[in-house]
Each structure stands twice: as structure tokens, then as C-alpha cells.
Design a protein around this motif. Sequence first.
Motif, PDB file in Angstrom:
ATOM      1  N   GLN A 222      37.077  33.264  49.263  1.00  0.00           N
ATOM      2  CA  GLN A 222      38.494  33.594  49.315  1.00  0.00           C
ATOM      3  C   GLN A 222      39.035  33.572  47.886  1.00  0.00           C
ATOM      4  O   GLN A 222      38.989  32.542  47.209  1.00  0.00           O
ATOM      5  N   TRP A 223      39.531  34.745  47.460  1.00  0.00           N
ATOM      6  CA  TRP A 223      40.068  34.888  46.114  1.00  0.00           C
ATOM      7  C   TRP A 223      41.592  34.991  46.160  1.00  0.00           C
ATOM      8  O   TRP A 223      42.163  35.505  47.124  1.00  0.00           O
ATOM      9  N   THR A 224      42.214  34.499  45.119  1.00  0.00           N
ATOM     10  CA  THR A 224      43.621  34.802  44.852  1.00  0.00           C
ATOM     11  C   THR A 224      43.682  35.277  43.407  1.00  0.00           C
ATOM     12  O   THR A 224      43.428  34.504  42.474  1.00  0.00           O
ATOM     13  N   ILE A 225      43.988  36.561  43.244  1.00  0.00           N
ATOM     14  CA  ILE A 225      43.984  37.192  41.922  1.00  0.00           C
ATOM     15  C   ILE A 225      45.397  37.668  41.616  1.00  0.00           C
ATOM     16  O   ILE A 225      45.865  38.651  42.186  1.00  0.00           O
ATOM     17  N   GLY A 226      46.073  36.930  40.772  1.00  0.00           N
ATOM     18  CA  GLY A 226      47.453  37.288  40.443  1.00  0.00           C
ATOM     19  C   GLY A 226      48.341  37.337  41.664  1.00  0.00           C
ATOM     20  O   GLY A 226      49.219  38.199  41.757  1.00  0.00           O
ATOM     21  N   GLY A 227      48.122  36.431  42.626  1.00  0.00           N
ATOM     22  CA  GLY A 227      48.920  36.366  43.840  1.00  0.00           C
ATOM     23  C   GLY A 227      48.434  37.248  44.969  1.00  0.00           C
ATOM     24  O   GLY A 227      49.008  37.227  46.055  1.00  0.00           O
ATOM     25  N   VAL A 228      47.355  38.014  44.749  1.00  0.00           N
ATOM     26  CA  VAL A 228      46.806  38.905  45.772  1.00  0.00           C
ATOM     27  C   VAL A 228      45.537  38.278  46.339  1.00  0.00           C
ATOM     28  O   VAL A 228      44.653  37.864  45.597  1.00  0.00           O
ATOM     29  N   SER A 229      45.425  38.201  47.673  1.00  0.00           N
ATOM     30  CA  SER A 229      44.271  37.592  48.329  1.00  0.00           C
ATOM     31  C   SER A 229      43.186  38.628  48.586  1.00  0.00           C
ATOM     32  O   SER A 229      43.474  39.798  48.847  1.00  0.00           O
ATOM     33  N   ASP A 230      41.932  38.170  48.535  1.00  0.00           N
ATOM     34  CA  ASP A 230      40.780  39.039  48.782  1.00  0.00           C
ATOM     35  C   ASP A 230      39.630  38.177  49.260  1.00  0.00           C
ATOM     36  O   ASP A 230      39.411  37.078  48.742  1.00  0.00           O
ATOM     37  N   SER A 231      38.889  38.637  50.266  1.00  0.00           N
ATOM     38  CA  SER A 231      37.781  37.866  50.825  1.00  0.00           C
ATOM     39  C   SER A 231      36.419  38.471  50.506  1.00  0.00           C
ATOM     40  O   SER A 231      35.406  38.046  51.065  1.00  0.00           O
ATOM     41  N   GLN A 232      36.365  39.449  49.617  1.00  0.00           N
ATOM     42  CA  GLN A 232      35.092  40.018  49.219  1.00  0.00           C
ATOM     43  C   GLN A 232      34.377  39.057  48.255  1.00  0.00           C
ATOM     44  O   GLN A 232      35.011  38.226  47.610  1.00  0.00           O
ATOM     45  N   SER A 233      33.063  39.209  48.159  1.00  0.00           N
ATOM     46  CA  SER A 233      32.342  38.381  47.195  1.00  0.00           C
ATOM     47  C   SER A 233      32.531  38.915  45.779  1.00  0.00           C
ATOM     48  O   SER A 233      32.437  38.149  44.816  1.00  0.00           O
ATOM     49  N   GLY A 234      32.804  40.217  45.639  1.00  0.00           N
ATOM     50  CA  GLY A 234      32.999  40.814  44.321  1.00  0.00           C
ATOM     51  C   GLY A 234      34.169  41.764  44.302  1.00  0.00           C
ATOM     52  O   GLY A 234      33.979  42.990  44.282  1.00  0.00           O
ATOM     53  N   PRO A 235      35.398  41.277  44.303  1.00  0.00           N
ATOM     54  CA  PRO A 235      36.566  42.176  44.323  1.00  0.00           C
ATOM     55  C   PRO A 235      36.830  42.797  42.946  1.00  0.00           C
ATOM     56  O   PRO A 235      36.307  42.355  41.927  1.00  0.00           O
ATOM     57  N   THR A 236      37.659  43.827  42.944  1.00  0.00           N
ATOM     58  CA  THR A 236      38.156  44.430  41.705  1.00  0.00           C
ATOM     59  C   THR A 236      39.677  44.417  41.755  1.00  0.00           C
ATOM     60  O   THR A 236      40.280  44.432  42.834  1.00  0.00           O
ATOM     61  N   HIS A 237      40.287  44.400  40.585  1.00  0.00           N
ATOM     62  CA  HIS A 237      41.745  44.343  40.538  1.00  0.00           C
ATOM     63  C   HIS A 237      42.235  45.004  39.261  1.00  0.00           C
ATOM     64  O   HIS A 237      41.614  44.872  38.203  1.00  0.00           O
ATOM     65  N   THR A 238      43.339  45.740  39.364  1.00  0.00           N
ATOM     66  CA  THR A 238      43.970  46.372  38.216  1.00  0.00           C
ATOM     67  C   THR A 238      45.320  45.715  37.977  1.00  0.00           C
ATOM     68  O   THR A 238      46.127  45.583  38.906  1.00  0.00           O
ATOM     69  N   PHE A 239      45.561  45.294  36.741  1.00  0.00           N
ATOM     70  CA  PHE A 239      46.808  44.611  36.388  1.00  0.00           C
ATOM     71  C   PHE A 239      47.781  45.612  35.798  1.00  0.00           C
ATOM     72  O   PHE A 239      47.465  46.317  34.835  1.00  0.00           O
ATOM     73  N   GLY A 240      48.983  45.670  36.380  1.00  0.00           N
ATOM     74  CA  GLY A 240      49.960  46.682  35.993  1.00  0.00           C
ATOM     75  C   GLY A 240      50.847  46.285  34.842  1.00  0.00           C
ATOM     76  O   GLY A 240      51.455  47.147  34.210  1.00  0.00           O
ATOM     77  N   THR A 241      50.956  44.987  34.544  1.00  0.00           N
ATOM     78  CA  THR A 241      51.808  44.537  33.450  1.00  0.00           C
ATOM     79  C   THR A 241      51.083  43.465  32.648  1.00  0.00           C
ATOM     80  O   THR A 241      50.200  42.783  33.161  1.00  0.00           O
ATOM     81  N   ALA A 242      51.476  43.323  31.403  1.00  0.00           N
ATOM     82  CA  ALA A 242      50.878  42.309  30.540  1.00  0.00           C
ATOM     83  C   ALA A 242      51.384  40.926  30.950  1.00  0.00           C
ATOM     84  O   ALA A 242      52.454  40.781  31.530  1.00  0.00           O
ATOM     85  N   GLY A 243      50.586  39.895  30.646  1.00  0.00           N
ATOM     86  CA  GLY A 243      50.985  38.532  30.954  1.00  0.00           C
ATOM     87  C   GLY A 243      49.793  37.665  31.323  1.00  0.00           C
ATOM     88  O   GLY A 243      48.642  38.072  31.201  1.00  0.00           O
ATOM     89  N   SER A 244      50.072  36.444  31.782  1.00  0.00           N
ATOM     90  CA  SER A 244      49.037  35.498  32.197  1.00  0.00           C
ATOM     91  C   SER A 244      48.953  35.482  33.721  1.00  0.00           C
ATOM     92  O   SER A 244      49.982  35.422  34.410  1.00  0.00           O
ATOM     93  N   TYR A 245      47.728  35.512  34.242  1.00  0.00           N
ATOM     94  CA  TYR A 245      47.516  35.579  35.681  1.00  0.00           C
ATOM     95  C   TYR A 245      46.533  34.488  36.128  1.00  0.00           C
ATOM     96  O   TYR A 245      45.444  34.371  35.560  1.00  0.00           O
ATOM     97  N   PRO A 246      46.900  33.695  37.146  1.00  0.00           N
ATOM     98  CA  PRO A 246      45.955  32.706  37.683  1.00  0.00           C
ATOM     99  C   PRO A 246      44.921  33.387  38.584  1.00  0.00           C
ATOM    100  O   PRO A 246      45.262  34.243  39.401  1.00  0.00           O
TER     101      PRO A 246
END
Length: 319
Positions: A222-246
Motif C-alpha cells: 500500500q503506497w501513499t504518494i503525495g496523498g494518492v493511494s496505490d496498491s501496486q508493487s511498482g506504481p508510477t506517478h507524475t508530479f504537477g507542481t514543484a515542492g516536497s512530497y511524502p
Amino acid sequence: MRGGRIRYVVAVMVIGTVLLSLSAGAFKVAIPGRAGPRLVTDATGGESKWQGTWYTLVDTGSGPSCTGVLGTEQWPATFAKDWNTGPVFATYSDNLCFGATITVYVRQSGAYHFDLKNVDDGARLFDANGNVLFEASCGSFNCPVQSGKDVNLAQGKSELGLQFWQYAGKASVSFLATDASIFRNAPPIVSFTYSPSTIYVGDSVSFSDNSVDPDGDAMNHQWTIGGVSDSQSGPTHTFGTAGSYPITETVTDEFGAASTKSVTISVLEAPLAGVGSTGSGSGGVAFYLIAAVAAIAVVGVTVGVVLGRRGKGGPPPVQ
């Protein structure tokens, strides 16, 4: 006037040369390297223990009965225990019993061998439904009875129960398991990488799970990437704005043991197209600067030549 034109041409050529030098060198803006993926790991471990409660022993005539809590205690999964001293025996020495439970992690259904020995005066092993799997008893002081049995356990997480009673004297019992691994369930060791390691707005970032389970159990992610959840073992994500992301990954094994790892990544503003190029690409800023300066130099030379030709006869004489 002719000297002025010559100075103009020379000035244009010098400026062109300087600009060419700058475009080839100083205008190469360095971009932080996007070296290989970045690795993030975490690790923990654990083992079951007996959770025991001591009681007063009452003989009802049909078997021992445990009433009245005297104290609680923990002890290892497999043990040879002599309770001649301790918090309970400091006050009580006779007519004692305990009831204890322990969690088991059965990875494959089948027969598992257990031994109850050195029992004084009796002990029983129960399954998760309270059914007696087998009993060992002696009836005299710390007799060397060894009683073992193969018992069938179903795959999955469950509990075993152990009851012990002692009418007088010293309390002692040994509990041994041939396959002690059923009492151990280490949580997964969380590990993941992400690429590229330097991230800009608009980049597609790949996250790859490298977690392992020390017991070989199946795992869920279970992933949380910049507030977005994903249950894949290898997700991908595109960040639309600059900044720090947990970025957080939680890995859970089939028996519910979980580990979590979190990092914070920085997303940078996207650089201008071609910035940081070697100047060999037609889209690079350096290329356009070189082309523009070269054009200026050529125009300057051309203008100078034309002006020189027009003034070939020199200024008219002063009358």
C-alpha cells in the motif's frame, strides 16, 4: 569616416566572438545529475510468547479447576520452566495452575510434533477451538514423564492454549516444539527505489518495491504518494507542481504483520528546453545563441564591406 566604419566592423566582430565564447561555455547551465534509482529500506522482527495467567487451583473431583487470578506472566514459545521462585511463588507454593495462549503461524497444513515433559502434576495442550490436543500428567514431584504427540494444524494464523496445574511442591514443565518456526513471524523488510533520483515537474517517476519477507510469506503493498493511494508493487506517478512530497509504503504479510517506510522527495521546477545541453542539439539554447551571434557577425561584416565600397572614393575635397 572610413576609419569609423572599420572600427564599427571590428567592434561587431569582437562582440560576436565574445558572445560565441559565452554561448559555448558560460551559458551551459548545470542540471543536477539523474543518476540511478534511490534505495530506501527498513527492517524489524518478532516472535510469539506465551501470555500466561496464574490462578488458584481447586479440585472439583472431576479434574482441576482454575479460579481467582494471582498474577500474569510471559515466557518463550518453547521452554523448560521451573517456577520454584517468582512473583507468584513468593506468596503461594501449593494449589496453583495457569492458563496460557500463544499465537501460531502455520504456513502449511499438516502434522506438527510437540512434547510436554517434566510435568508436575499435569498439563494440557489445546487447539484454537479449545479442544484438547493431548495431556501429560504424573501425579508426583517433578516426575520425568515425556509425552509427545503429532497434532494436525491448519494453515493460517491461530492460537494454541496451554494449561498447567500443581497441587503441592515445585511447579515445573517443559514445552518443546519440533518446528519452532510456527511461533515466529517477522514482519516484511520494506525496501523500495524510485527513478529518476532528481525529479522535475512533469516527470513520470517509477517506484519499484524490493521488500522481502524473512519467512517467505506473501505480501501486500500500500503506497501513499503525495496523498494518492496505490496498491501496486511498482506504481508510477507524475508530479504537477514543484515542492516536497511524502512517499510512504506499507507492506503487510499474509498473517497481518506490517512494516512501513516513509521518505520525502523534492520536485523541482522544470528547466527551460535545452538548458544543460552540450549545444549539439538543434533545440538547445546554446545552439540558438551560437546561430544568432554568428548571424550578427556575418551581418556586421557584410554591412562594413558594403559601406566600405560605397565610400571607396573617400570624402569629397573641401573647396
